[in-house]
Design an enzyme around this catalytic site. Structure first.
Site, short mmCIF file in Angstrom:
data_model
loop_
_atom_site.label_atom_id
_atom_site.label_comp_id
_atom_site.label_asym_id
_atom_site.label_seq_id
_atom_site.Cartn_x
_atom_site.Cartn_y
_atom_site.Cartn_z
N HIS A 397 -2.24 7.99 -5.13
CA HIS A 397 -2.39 6.63 -5.65
C HIS A 397 -3.31 6.59 -6.88
O HIS A 397 -3.38 5.55 -7.57
CB HIS A 397 -2.93 5.71 -4.56
CG HIS A 397 -2.40 4.31 -4.64
ND1 HIS A 397 -1.77 3.82 -5.77
CD2 HIS A 397 -2.40 3.30 -3.74
CE1 HIS A 397 -1.42 2.57 -5.55
NE2 HIS A 397 -1.79 2.22 -4.33
N ASP A 401 1.24 4.42 -9.30
CA ASP A 401 1.12 3.06 -8.77
C ASP A 401 2.23 2.80 -7.75
O ASP A 401 3.29 3.44 -7.78
CB ASP A 401 1.20 2.03 -9.89
CG ASP A 401 0.02 2.12 -10.85
OD1 ASP A 401 -1.06 2.56 -10.41
OD2 ASP A 401 0.20 1.78 -12.04
#
Length: 425
Positions: A397, A401
């Site tokens: 992450h 995204d």
């Protein structure tokens, strides 16, 4: 006579240390040239270290599971001639000398044809808690002892006897029970178990544990799961297998996933990447090197299909088969086990409904096909049975995204559900 010190050699690839995973010699062994001394592991490659000289092993250094630096002395030997080094350690304490009544023959050199083993004497050793007797050899015991054993559910065959001629006494029954001997119970009666076994995690399992721990500690994972209709790709796979030419491998679903990834990844360069979080540098690759998580007798390995972007479906299938076999039989090279830019992990028919795969650090994404099942699906006004699969995925992450992760999987799904698109420019 002289001394020779065998040191852990520089194996290359920037390796500074290796783990000892198996010893093949011990002090007192006489070995031949090229005899196996010790197995060491670096990253995911196990290397058999052999002796460049013949001689007598004086000492060995390092326990199984110990990490030793390059250049460390592993074996000290006494050899013919002057040798090349002074002794670093005191010679190992000699083993107990056999009695004159039963002289032990000298051990053959390591690497020479082995002789049948000779059982060691047990004079003076304590009586074992458990014993067995030859089939048909009834254990001697008094009728009262036999009756008591029957009432307790104890098989006398397994009770050591201390009476004359090995006769089993009532006291032997008490000692057998106290030492942990099993008393027979009915099949329906539960038996309490209190045993604890300890296993030291070394070798390949330790490497896997360290890598998984490092990946989970360093990478904030985001998981994404999508349902895919693979009816068309399964029909295409069956047809291609039915009409494949001589020499062409049998296709599984993996080559289709590889080809689909090769088509999608150029649009998501941040996913076909490796993140050096120590340096804060993301390396995005034009080449697509796909790791194939493979279960082996030694544990999980990730051999790599290199340049997937330049391989057709059949070539992908051949390479998956080749590198997976090499990983399982231990012949895979360091190059074949490193350098992947994204990984596929599949449990095949054991795939389950969904998984949350751990990213193969320093990559930033991993794809996990799950089990392919027949499932009722609503299509318009009808319910039909389709071949469905959940595709699990995890992303770093910090780099990917959630929107980009979902878009990436959706494009992958589109190619797999309409496999003709995989082969269209």
């Amino acid at each position: 006579m002289g001394r020779y010190l065998f040191r852990l050699p520089d194996i290359g690839e920037g390796v500074a240390e290796a783990e000892i995973v198996a010893w093949h010699v011990k002090p007192g062994d006489r070995i031949l040239e090229d005899a196996s001394l010790v197995d060491v592991m670096t990253d995911k490659a196990t290397v058999d270290m052999t002796s460049p000289v013949a001689g007598l092993v004086i000492a060995v250094s390092g326990e199984i599971g110990e990490l030793v630096p390059v250049g460390s002395v592993l074996v000290e030997m006494e050899i013919e001639g002057e040798g090349e080094a002074e002794a670093l350690t005191e010679p190992a304490a000699p083993e107990p000398v056999p009695t004159a009544a039963s002289p032990a023959p000298p051990d053959p050199p390591i690497g020479a044809p082995a002789k049948p083993p000779v059982a060691a004497g047990t004079q003076g050793a304590p009586t074992a808690a458990f014993a067995t007797r030859a089939v048909g050899n009834a254990p001697p015991a008094a009728p009262a002892t036999r009756r008591r054993a029957h009432d307790l559910g104890i098989a006398l065959q397994y009770v050591p006897g201390t009476g004359p001629g090995g006769r089993i006494t009532s006291g032997d029954l008490d000692r057998y029970i106290a030492s942990g001997g099993t008393i027979a119970t009915s099949a329906s009666a539960p038996v309490q178990r209190d045993g604890i076994s300890e296993t030291r995690i070394i070798g390949m399992r330790r490497k896997i544990a360290e890598k998984m721990q490092d990946a989970k500690r360093r990478i904030p994972h985001i998981a994404y799961v999508e349902e895919c209709d693979l009816t068309e790709v399964e029909a295409l796979r069956a047809d291609l297998n039915a009409h494949r030419k001589d020499g062409q491998p049998k296709l599984t679903l993996l080559p289709f996933f590889i080809r689909a990834l090769a088509r999608v990844l150029p649009d998501f360069p941040q996913i076909n990447a490796r993140y050096d979080d120590d340096a804060g540098v993301l390396k995005q690759y034009d080449a697509i090197h796909i790791g194939i998580a493979t279960q082996t007798p030694a544990g999980l390995m990730v051999p790599v299909v290199r340049h997937a972007e330049a391989r057709d479906l059949w070539d992908c299938a051949s390479e998956v088969s080749r590198i997976s076999a090499a990983a399982r039989d231990g012949s895979a090279t360091r190059e074949e086990l490193s350098g992947s830019t994204i990984t596929i992990t599949s449990l095949g028919t054991l795939g389950g409904i969904t998984t949350t795969p751990i990213i193969n650090h320093p990559e930033v994404a991993i794809i996990g096909p799950n089990k392919l099942v027949d499932r009722p699906v609503v299509q318009g006004s009808f319910v039909t049975v389709r071949k469905m699969m959940n595709i699990s995925s995890s992303f770093d992450h910090r780099i990917v995204d959630g929107y980009d992760a979902a878009l990436f999987v959706q494009q992958l799904k589109r190619l797999l559900e309409h496999p003709a698109l995989i082969f269209m420019d």
